[in-house]
Design a protein around this motif. Structure first.
Motif, PDB file in Angstrom:
ATOM      1  N   TYR A  57       0.799  -1.233   0.000  1.00  0.00           N
ATOM      2  CA  TYR A  57       0.000   0.000   0.000  1.00  0.00           C
ATOM      3  C   TYR A  57       0.830   1.280   0.000  1.00  0.00           C
ATOM      4  N   ARG A  99       1.054   8.823   3.516  1.00  0.00           N
ATOM      5  CA  ARG A  99       0.223   9.293   2.418  1.00  0.00           C
ATOM      6  C   ARG A  99      -1.251   8.936   2.627  1.00  0.00           C
ATOM      7  N   LEU A 100      -1.547   8.126   3.646  1.00  0.00           N
ATOM      8  CA  LEU A 100      -2.880   7.576   3.840  1.00  0.00           C
ATOM      9  C   LEU A 100      -3.434   7.925   5.219  1.00  0.00           C
ATOM     10  N   CYS A 134       0.495   6.825   9.868  1.00  0.00           N
ATOM     11  CA  CYS A 134      -0.296   7.627   8.925  1.00  0.00           C
ATOM     12  C   CYS A 134      -0.433   9.069   9.406  1.00  0.00           C
ATOM     13  N   LYS A 139      -7.330  13.031   2.691  1.00  0.00           N
ATOM     14  CA  LYS A 139      -6.325  12.060   2.257  1.00  0.00           C
ATOM     15  C   LYS A 139      -6.988  10.781   1.735  1.00  0.00           C
ATOM     16  N   PRO A 140      -6.300  10.014   0.887  1.00  0.00           N
ATOM     17  CA  PRO A 140      -6.778   8.664   0.570  1.00  0.00           C
ATOM     18  C   PRO A 140      -6.876   7.848   1.855  1.00  0.00           C
ATOM     19  N   LYS A 141      -7.859   6.986   1.933  1.00  0.00           N
ATOM     20  CA  LYS A 141      -8.171   6.324   3.198  1.00  0.00           C
ATOM     21  C   LYS A 141      -8.240   4.808   3.034  1.00  0.00           C
ATOM     22  N   THR A 196     -11.378   5.595  -0.994  1.00  0.00           N
ATOM     23  CA  THR A 196     -11.273   4.734   0.179  1.00  0.00           C
ATOM     24  C   THR A 196     -11.114   3.281  -0.233  1.00  0.00           C
TER      25      THR A 196
END
Length: 321
Positions: A111, A116-117, A145, A167-169, A192
């Motif tokens: 991932y 970044r997440l 994170c 943020k991307p999740k 997500t």
């Protein structure tokens, strides 16, 4: 002796084979339940020359014996989330640093960088007990994170926090809690990854995985449901990015055995009991005969189809005292 940090640099079959054989010799001497098991099945460790010849320890032994070969006291003992009336497994962990290196390296492999997440952990039944390796992992990854958090049953707060997060999740949830979220809210989750871990824990009916994932995809508006495959008796995790096909990090391998003959390994494409080599299990036992049933694919990936009938009483009888 292989250095711990070298485990996470394994890059090819030859290096894996060497590390597995060295780990086997180390554990066949130091891990008392494994040493006894090898003696009871007539295995002479000196005659084992290939990873294919290494016997796998029935996972049930973790319920009844101290599967440990560290010289120091373990830093923590992780326990399984046993069904009511069942005996939980205990996994002494000599080094939390080793555990953290394993799950962080695998997470980055599948991932990318955690910073970044955001990681949102919907793990009610795990948060309500002590000794969960999954909660420990999620807690450290949430910190890496820098955003996200744990949620029990407050779905409203969870959805508000996720909606406000740019943020991307990743939404990591136990299956029954994700199902409840899907039924009650059917929220369309943007940017997500929905990742389920574990079964229904007796809270909901068990559905075929494909059907269950389709329910979640329809409710959340996602194309695929990711999955995490781990357990208290392992140090490492495998991940699926959809379709129920799991892939392992390089220091972890999966084999498939005949369900009636645990010493008969099937070739790729075969269906049977799942055996796992997890070399990060350095100070317990790296060679685990699980109670799951599945299929091994030609590229080393695998699927899980369910549990072996009567798995609670199989396998570990020789070492119960």
């Amino acid at each position: 002796m292989i250095r711990e940090e070298m485990l996470f640099r394994i890059a090819d079959d030859r290096t894996f084979e060497q590390a597995a054989l060295e780990t086997f010799r180390f554990q066949s001497e130091r891990c008392a339940p494994y040493r006894e098991y090898l003696g009871l099945i007539g295995c002479d460790p000196r005659q084992v020359q290939s990873v294919d010849d290494i016997p796998f320890l029935p996972i049930g032994v973790f319920k009844w014996r101290e599967v440990y070969c560290g010289e120091e006291r373990p830093e923590i003992v992780f326990t399984s989330s046993a069904t009511t009336g069942m005996t939980p497994s205990r996994h002494p962990m000599r080094s939390l640093a080793l555990y953290e290196e394993a799950f962080r390296t695998a997470f980055r492999l599948f991932y990318g960088e955690p910073r970044r997440l955001s990681l949102y952990a919907l793990l009610p039944n795990y948060l309500e007990r002590e000794g969960s390796s999954l909660v420990y992992m999620a807690d450290r990854l949430i910190a890496d994170c820098g955003s996200g958090g744990f949620y029990l049953h407050d779905y409203d707060r969870l959805l508000r926090d996720m909606a406000a997060d740019p943020k991307p999740k990743i939404l990591l949830g136990v299956s029954y809690a994700l199902w409840e979220l899907a039924e009650r809210y059917a929220p369309k989750l943007e940017h997500t990854v929905v990742m389920e871990t574990g079964g229904m824990k007796g809270r909901r009916e068990e559905l075929p995985k494909e059907e269950f994932h389709r329910i979640l995809c329809d409710a959340f508006g996602t194309e695929a449901i990711h999955s995490e495959y781990g357990m208290a008796e392992l140090t490492s995790q495998a991940y699926s990015r959809g379709g129920g096909i799991f892939r392992t990090p390089p220091w972890m391998r999966v084999f498939v055995r005949d369900v009636n003959d645990p010493f008969d390994l099937h070739p790729a494409g075969g269906r049977g009991g799942i055996d796992i080599v997890d070399l990060a299990n350095r100070y317990s036992c790296a060679f685990i005969q699980t109670e799951d049933i599945g299929r091994l694919l030609s590229d080393g990936s695998f699927s899980i189809e369910g549990r072996i009938d009567h798995s609670e009483i199989r396998g570990c009888n020789l070492l119960i005292q």
